[in-house]
Write a protein that holds these residues in place. Sequence first.
Motif, PDB file in Angstrom:
ATOM      1  N   HIS A  77       0.439 -11.226 -61.326  1.00 41.74           N
ATOM      2  CA  HIS A  77       1.586 -12.131 -61.208  1.00 41.74           C
ATOM      3  C   HIS A  77       2.105 -12.289 -59.781  1.00 41.74           C
ATOM      4  O   HIS A  77       2.894 -13.189 -59.523  1.00 41.74           O
ATOM      5  CB  HIS A  77       2.740 -11.626 -62.087  1.00 41.74           C
ATOM      6  CG  HIS A  77       2.366 -11.475 -63.519  1.00 41.74           C
ATOM      7  ND1 HIS A  77       2.079 -12.550 -64.337  1.00 41.74           N
ATOM      8  CD2 HIS A  77       2.209 -10.375 -64.286  1.00 41.74           C
ATOM      9  CE1 HIS A  77       1.770 -12.106 -65.544  1.00 41.74           C
ATOM     10  NE2 HIS A  77       1.840 -10.795 -65.540  1.00 41.74           N
ATOM     11  N   GLY A  78       1.699 -11.406 -58.874  1.00 40.05           N
ATOM     12  CA  GLY A  78       2.224 -11.452 -57.511  1.00 40.05           C
ATOM     13  C   GLY A  78       1.199 -11.811 -56.464  1.00 40.05           C
ATOM     14  O   GLY A  78       1.471 -11.755 -55.270  1.00 40.05           O
ATOM     15  N   HIS A  79       0.009 -12.191 -56.912  1.00 38.31           N
ATOM     16  CA  HIS A  79      -1.086 -12.482 -55.976  1.00 38.31           C
ATOM     17  C   HIS A  79      -0.820 -13.751 -55.178  1.00 38.31           C
ATOM     18  O   HIS A  79      -0.481 -14.790 -55.739  1.00 38.31           O
ATOM     19  CB  HIS A  79      -2.396 -12.626 -56.746  1.00 38.31           C
ATOM     20  CG  HIS A  79      -3.548 -13.022 -55.888  1.00 38.31           C
ATOM     21  ND1 HIS A  79      -4.181 -12.146 -55.048  1.00 38.31           N
ATOM     22  CD2 HIS A  79      -4.171 -14.212 -55.730  1.00 38.31           C
ATOM     23  CE1 HIS A  79      -5.146 -12.774 -54.407  1.00 38.31           C
ATOM     24  NE2 HIS A  79      -5.163 -14.024 -54.808  1.00 38.31           N
ATOM     25  N   ALA A 106       3.575 -10.288 -52.438  1.00 39.72           N
ATOM     26  CA  ALA A 106       4.036 -11.388 -51.586  1.00 39.72           C
ATOM     27  C   ALA A 106       4.593 -12.569 -52.359  1.00 39.72           C
ATOM     28  O   ALA A 106       4.904 -13.600 -51.769  1.00 39.72           O
ATOM     29  CB  ALA A 106       2.877 -11.853 -50.699  1.00 39.72           C
ATOM     30  N   ARG A 107       4.754 -12.452 -53.655  1.00 35.10           N
ATOM     31  CA  ARG A 107       5.197 -13.584 -54.473  1.00 35.10           C
ATOM     32  C   ARG A 107       6.647 -13.391 -54.900  1.00 35.10           C
ATOM     33  O   ARG A 107       6.925 -12.716 -55.887  1.00 35.10           O
ATOM     34  CB  ARG A 107       4.292 -13.686 -55.690  1.00 35.10           C
ATOM     35  CG  ARG A 107       4.395 -14.974 -56.423  1.00 35.10           C
ATOM     36  CD  ARG A 107       3.090 -15.732 -56.282  1.00 35.10           C
ATOM     37  NE  ARG A 107       3.198 -17.021 -56.887  1.00 35.10           N
ATOM     38  CZ  ARG A 107       2.446 -17.423 -57.893  1.00 35.10           C
ATOM     39  NH1 ARG A 107       1.540 -16.633 -58.400  1.00 35.10           N
ATOM     40  NH2 ARG A 107       2.604 -18.620 -58.375  1.00 35.10           N
ATOM     41  N   GLY A 108       7.575 -13.973 -54.161  1.00 32.08           N
ATOM     42  CA  GLY A 108       8.993 -13.791 -54.430  1.00 32.08           C
ATOM     43  C   GLY A 108       9.562 -14.678 -55.515  1.00 32.08           C
ATOM     44  O   GLY A 108      10.622 -14.386 -56.073  1.00 32.08           O
ATOM     45  N   GLU A 109       8.876 -15.766 -55.865  1.00 29.95           N
ATOM     46  CA  GLU A 109       9.434 -16.683 -56.864  1.00 29.95           C
ATOM     47  C   GLU A 109       9.134 -16.244 -58.289  1.00 29.95           C
ATOM     48  O   GLU A 109       9.737 -16.744 -59.233  1.00 29.95           O
ATOM     49  CB  GLU A 109       8.935 -18.112 -56.628  1.00 29.95           C
ATOM     50  CG  GLU A 109       7.501 -18.375 -57.016  1.00 29.95           C
ATOM     51  CD  GLU A 109       6.478 -17.955 -55.959  1.00 29.95           C
ATOM     52  OE1 GLU A 109       5.294 -18.238 -56.175  1.00 29.95           O
ATOM     53  OE2 GLU A 109       6.851 -17.358 -54.937  1.00 29.95           O
ATOM     54  N   ARG A 110       8.216 -15.315 -58.484  1.00 24.26           N
ATOM     55  CA  ARG A 110       7.890 -14.801 -59.826  1.00 24.26           C
ATOM     56  C   ARG A 110       8.432 -13.391 -59.922  1.00 24.26           C
ATOM     57  O   ARG A 110       7.792 -12.447 -59.481  1.00 24.26           O
ATOM     58  CB  ARG A 110       6.392 -14.825 -60.066  1.00 24.26           C
ATOM     59  CG  ARG A 110       5.867 -16.261 -60.103  1.00 24.26           C
ATOM     60  CD  ARG A 110       4.467 -16.333 -60.576  1.00 24.26           C
ATOM     61  NE  ARG A 110       4.408 -16.051 -62.008  1.00 24.26           N
ATOM     62  CZ  ARG A 110       3.282 -16.002 -62.685  1.00 24.26           C
ATOM     63  NH1 ARG A 110       2.140 -16.185 -62.090  1.00 24.26           N
ATOM     64  NH2 ARG A 110       3.291 -15.751 -63.972  1.00 24.26           N
ATOM     65  N   VAL A 111       9.617 -13.268 -60.493  1.00 24.70           N
ATOM     66  CA  VAL A 111      10.277 -11.965 -60.565  1.00 24.70           C
ATOM     67  C   VAL A 111      10.389 -11.520 -62.026  1.00 24.70           C
ATOM     68  O   VAL A 111      10.441 -12.346 -62.934  1.00 24.70           O
ATOM     69  CB  VAL A 111      11.679 -11.997 -59.913  1.00 24.70           C
ATOM     70  CG1 VAL A 111      11.567 -12.349 -58.432  1.00 24.70           C
ATOM     71  CG2 VAL A 111      12.598 -12.971 -60.617  1.00 24.70           C
ATOM     72  N   PRO A 112      10.420 -10.211 -62.248  1.00 19.84           N
ATOM     73  CA  PRO A 112      10.561  -9.724 -63.625  1.00 19.84           C
ATOM     74  C   PRO A 112      11.966  -9.977 -64.153  1.00 19.84           C
ATOM     75  O   PRO A 112      12.910 -10.141 -63.371  1.00 19.84           O
ATOM     76  CB  PRO A 112      10.293  -8.223 -63.513  1.00 19.84           C
ATOM     77  CG  PRO A 112      10.267  -7.890 -62.080  1.00 19.84           C
ATOM     78  CD  PRO A 112      10.233  -9.150 -61.291  1.00 19.84           C
ATOM     79  N   PRO A 153       8.141 -11.993 -47.215  1.00 16.59           N
ATOM     80  CA  PRO A 153       8.287 -12.685 -48.495  1.00 16.59           C
ATOM     81  C   PRO A 153       7.803 -11.792 -49.634  1.00 16.59           C
ATOM     82  O   PRO A 153       6.936 -10.950 -49.456  1.00 16.59           O
ATOM     83  CB  PRO A 153       7.379 -13.910 -48.336  1.00 16.59           C
ATOM     84  CG  PRO A 153       6.395 -13.526 -47.290  1.00 16.59           C
ATOM     85  CD  PRO A 153       7.095 -12.559 -46.383  1.00 16.59           C
ATOM     86  N   GLY A 154       8.400 -11.980 -50.788  1.00 16.10           N
ATOM     87  CA  GLY A 154       7.941 -11.259 -51.966  1.00 16.10           C
ATOM     88  C   GLY A 154       9.004 -10.369 -52.565  1.00 16.10           C
ATOM     89  O   GLY A 154      10.200 -10.528 -52.320  1.00 16.10           O
ATOM     90  N   LYS A 155       8.533  -9.417 -53.364  1.00 15.85           N
ATOM     91  CA  LYS A 155       9.438  -8.523 -54.098  1.00 15.85           C
ATOM     92  C   LYS A 155       8.819  -7.142 -54.192  1.00 15.85           C
ATOM     93  O   LYS A 155       7.623  -6.965 -53.982  1.00 15.85           O
ATOM     94  CB  LYS A 155       9.684  -9.061 -55.501  1.00 15.85           C
ATOM     95  CG  LYS A 155       8.416  -9.061 -56.346  1.00 15.85           C
ATOM     96  CD  LYS A 155       8.607  -9.724 -57.671  1.00 15.85           C
ATOM     97  CE  LYS A 155       7.308  -9.943 -58.401  1.00 15.85           C
ATOM     98  NZ  LYS A 155       6.330 -10.764 -57.710  1.00 15.85           N
ATOM     99  N   THR A 156       9.653  -6.181 -54.511  1.00 17.33           N
ATOM    100  CA  THR A 156       9.211  -4.813 -54.777  1.00 17.33           C
ATOM    101  C   THR A 156       9.688  -4.442 -56.168  1.00 17.33           C
ATOM    102  O   THR A 156      10.871  -4.572 -56.475  1.00 17.33           O
ATOM    103  CB  THR A 156       9.792  -3.827 -53.746  1.00 17.33           C
ATOM    104  OG1 THR A 156       9.302  -4.183 -52.450  1.00 17.33           O
ATOM    105  CG2 THR A 156       9.394  -2.390 -54.069  1.00 17.33           C
ATOM    106  N   VAL A 157       8.767  -4.012 -57.018  1.00 16.44           N
ATOM    107  CA  VAL A 157       9.093  -3.512 -58.346  1.00 16.44           C
ATOM    108  C   VAL A 157       8.915  -1.999 -58.281  1.00 16.44           C
ATOM    109  O   VAL A 157       7.920  -1.506 -57.751  1.00 16.44           O
ATOM    110  CB  VAL A 157       8.183  -4.122 -59.432  1.00 16.44           C
ATOM    111  CG1 VAL A 157       8.582  -3.629 -60.816  1.00 16.44           C
ATOM    112  CG2 VAL A 157       8.244  -5.651 -59.384  1.00 16.44           C
TER     113      VAL A 157
END
Length: 166
Positions: A77-79, A106-112, A153-157
């Motif tokens: 989902h974050g590729h 690196a994918r900030g628009e797809r968040v859990p 850019p992106g997110k950390t889970v």
Amino acid sequence: MTSNLDSPGSTTRPPGLSSHAGAQLFAMRFTSTPRGARLARRLVAVRLDAWGVPYGTGPHEAVVLVAAELTANAVRHGHVPGRDFHLLLRVTAEPRPVARVEVSDARGERVPPPPGQLAVPAPGPEPAEGGRGLLLVAGVADRWGWYPRHRAPGKTVWAECVLPAS
């Protein structure tokens, strides 16, 4: 790959491995592929065993499962083509033993969804191949969440598993 080297007069540690104030740290970048996710999972298993959370124990299996799900989600989902994902494993001893797994993509628009709003995928005529990873993480980990990455850019889970005191 992240390297943490001690002072010149001390023994150097393998790349990505360091110890800070009672915490063991392992950090490394992996290709955003299924092979990268498998390697990350295997290295988490090896590090945990080396740090005193032995193979075959419930805590070891729980943390490895969390790492496997978070890295698989980063790949699925974050590729972003040409961008890696980053894994950080931290095991602290004080005030209580906790293993924390952080996976950044690196994918900030797809968040859990928020931790309290996870839903079981609706059953269909054919079983879904995915959609249960964060449910597994929520069921195994003591806490989990996510935040936007800093300076990139992106997110950390992340997820934390409390370990038994040794």
